[in-house]
Every structure is written in structure tokens, then in C-alpha cells.
Design a protein around this motif. Structure first.
Motif, short mmCIF file in Angstrom:
data_model
loop_
_atom_site.label_atom_id
_atom_site.label_comp_id
_atom_site.label_asym_id
_atom_site.label_seq_id
_atom_site.Cartn_x
_atom_site.Cartn_y
_atom_site.Cartn_z
N SER A 233 13.41 61.82 33.09
CA SER A 233 12.05 61.76 33.63
C SER A 233 11.73 62.98 34.49
CB SER A 233 11.86 60.49 34.48
OG SER A 233 12.78 60.47 35.56
N ALA A 234 12.75 63.65 35.00
CA ALA A 234 12.53 64.84 35.83
C ALA A 234 13.85 65.58 35.96
CB ALA A 234 12.00 64.45 37.21
N HIS A 250 11.18 73.38 37.80
CA HIS A 250 11.25 71.92 37.76
C HIS A 250 10.56 71.47 36.47
CE1 HIS A 250 12.76 71.71 41.77
NE2 HIS A 250 11.63 72.11 42.36
N TYR A 251 10.99 70.34 35.95
CA TYR A 251 10.26 69.75 34.83
C TYR A 251 10.09 68.25 35.08
CZ TYR A 251 14.95 68.49 33.11
OH TYR A 251 16.24 68.00 33.00
N ASP A 252 8.97 67.73 34.62
CA ASP A 252 8.67 66.30 34.68
C ASP A 252 8.29 65.85 33.28
OD1 ASP A 252 8.53 65.35 37.71
OD2 ASP A 252 7.69 67.38 37.60
#
Length: 300
Positions: A233-234, A250-252
Motif C-alpha cells: 500500500s505504500a 515515496h510511493y502509495d
């Protein structure tokens, strides 16, 4: 695929999953004595049955697909016995209780970029000018993406050989080299695909993708075999870009709903240096493409 074949496929997946989870545990991991002359890698069936408070005969029949539909409570007990993660526990329920979306054909995109993407999602992607964002299905096929994603991942992102992020990650040397945390990101990707496979066990295009990756990548094959399940999810990662250098990101990952099982990936800068570099990268690409360029932030 007819009902019998679907059952056989699902049952084979369940049996392999249970064996893999037994094999990764040692008796001392769960408070049991090892005993002499042990040959079984990991836990024996009778040890799992003991820990889950079920009969050995019932557990053997479960692995053989001869117990009908197990109850939720007993599956929870098995998940505890096998020390499953929350993602793996949900996967066990999907396989054992046949609670999947695999009994109806998975929707396949028709044409470049995918024809089954809601117009509101396309507007959302285009309305995020700075942050790379893209939409995938459960196979990690890229269905749509914005200009910032092309700036970060390359002009061919989402098309041709780069139309699937798992394929690019494992089979494209340039993509692999650019991912400075490749091992972790690739491991997560396999777990993510395994989760998608559990929800769509009878998807022929997923089967083709997995077969391709297993054939061409020994690492993918080994990780697929251990049946690790991971619903990301992140997270964060480091990427080396030919123009912008090292980027800390960052990734979501956001679900767009169970009806389509599509996922929205957004990438954001993790520090000020990356924000400046990413803004310059997107602005320069927009200028080269003849669009309205974003103004780079002033130097810190």
C-alpha cells in the motif's frame, strides 16, 4: 475453464501454498521439540494439525482437497499455526473458501493504454502534473499513466515491452539497473502478483505472464515458488535517473474498487533535493514535448 478444472487449479494452488508455508518454519519457531532423525524440511503435517487443534487426517485431506469448504475459524487457526502475515491469511481464505473473483473472466484492456479505464481516472492522472502516477490491473499491466510518469520512467513507459511493470523490473536490464533497491522492490512485486493471482486464479493472461517471468528469471521463479503474498500500500525506494541522478521517492498504491481490481500508483519526492530534481525533469520533458512547462523550484 470448466468447474472441475477450476477446482483442480485452485486446490493445487492451496496445496502448494500450505506446503510452502510449512517448509519455511522449524519446530523451534513454534515451540515444538525438533526430535531425532528429522528429515522433513520445515513442519510436518501432524505438527501443523497439533498447533491448529485439528486432526491430522483432516489436515491431510485439506491439502488433498477432500474437505469441502473449511470454516473461517479453522482457517484462522491454521493461519496462526503457520505464522501467516495478514496478507497471507487473506490469501489462505481466498484459496480454501474459493472467495475469489477468478470465476468470471478478468477484463483485458483493448488497445494501447487500456480501454476499460474510467474517464475520471484519466482526468485525475492528467491533473497531477508534477507527480508520476499510473494505473495498473491485478497483473501490473499499465493501463494509463501521466506525463510525469513518462519523464521518470522513460518515453516508452506503459507501451510495448514496458507495458507491464513486473516484466520491466525482471527482464529489462536498464530498469533493473535504475532501481537501486531492486532486490526489495522485486521481492515485493512478486508478492503483489501472487495476491492478484489468488483473486483471479483462472486468468489466462496472468498465467502467461507468470510463465514468462519464471522461464526468463531464476529470481522470479524462486520467489514465486515460496508463495509469499504481499499487498503493498505504500513504501519508498531509490531510483537512478540518467538525467536527474539519484532520486529518493515515496510511493502509495490506492485501490479504485473491487469491481475492476485496478490500482493507482503515485510517486512523490522523499526529500527536497529529489523534489527539485523531479520538478526540473518534468519541466524539461514538458518543454521538449511542446507543452506548458512547470517552473523549477528556486535552488535551495
Amino acid at each position: 475453464m470448466n468447474g472441475t478444472a477450476q477446482h483442480d487449479s485452485r486446490q493445487a494452488e492451496l496445496a502448494a501454498f500450505l506446503r510452502a508455508k510449512r517448509a519455511r518454519l522449524q519446530p523451534e519457531d513454534v515451540g515444538l521439540p525438533r526430535g531425532p532423525h528429522r528429515r522433513t524440511p520445515g513442519l510436518r503435517r501432524q505438527e501443523v494439525a497439533q498447533l491448529a487443534a485439528v486432526s491430522v487426517e483432516w489436515y491431510v485431506r485439506l491439502e488433498q482437497g477432500r474437505v469441502g469448504t473449511p470454516g473461517t475459524a479453522v482457517l484462522d487457526a491454521l493461519a496462526d499455526a503457520l505464522r501467516l502475515t495478514p496478507d497471507e491469511s487473506r490469501h489462505l481464505h481466498l484459496l480454501a473458501r474459493r472467495e475469489s473473483r477468478g470465476d468470471r473472466p478478468a477484463v483485458a484492456p483493448a488497445g494501447p493504454g487500456g480501454a476499460q479505464v474510467r474517464s475520471s481516472l484519466r482526468q485525475l492522472l492528467d491533473g497531477i502534473p508534477l507527480f508520476p502516477a499510473y494505473l495498473t490491473d491485478h497483473r501490473l499491466d499499465v493501463l494509463a499513466h501521466n506525463a510525469a510518469a513518462r519523464a521518470l520512467f522513460g518515453a516508452g513507459f506503459g507501451t510495448g515491452p514496458a507495458d507491464n511493470t513486473a516484466r520491466s523490473l525482471f527482464l529489462d536490464p536498464a530498469t533493473r539497473a535504475a532501481q537501486l533497491d531492486w532486490h526489495r522492490v522485486a521481492r515485493e512485486t512478486v508478492g503483489h502478483l501472487r495476491a492478484g493471482h489468488g483473486r483471479h486464479p483462472n486468468d489466462p493472461r496472468m498465467a502467461e505472464l507468470v510463465a514468462e517471468l519464471r522461464f526468463h528469471s531464476a529470481e522470479f521463479d524462486a520467489w514465486w515458488t515460496d508463495h509469499t503474498v504481499l499487498e503493498r500500500s505504500a513504501g519508498s525506494k531509490r531510483v537512478h535517473h540518467a538525467e536527474a541522478g539519484e532520486l529518493r521517492l515515496h510511493y502509495d498504491i490506492l485501490s479504485t474498487g473491487p469491481a475492476t481490481d485496478h490500482l493507482l500508483f503515485t510517486v512523490t519526492p522523499a526529500d527536497a533535493a529529489t523534489e527539485h530534481a523531479l520538478r526540473r525533469l518534468v519541466a524539461h520533458r514538458a518543454a521538449r514535448a511542446g507543452g506548458t512547462a512547470l517552473h523549477p523550484l528556486p535552488a535551495a
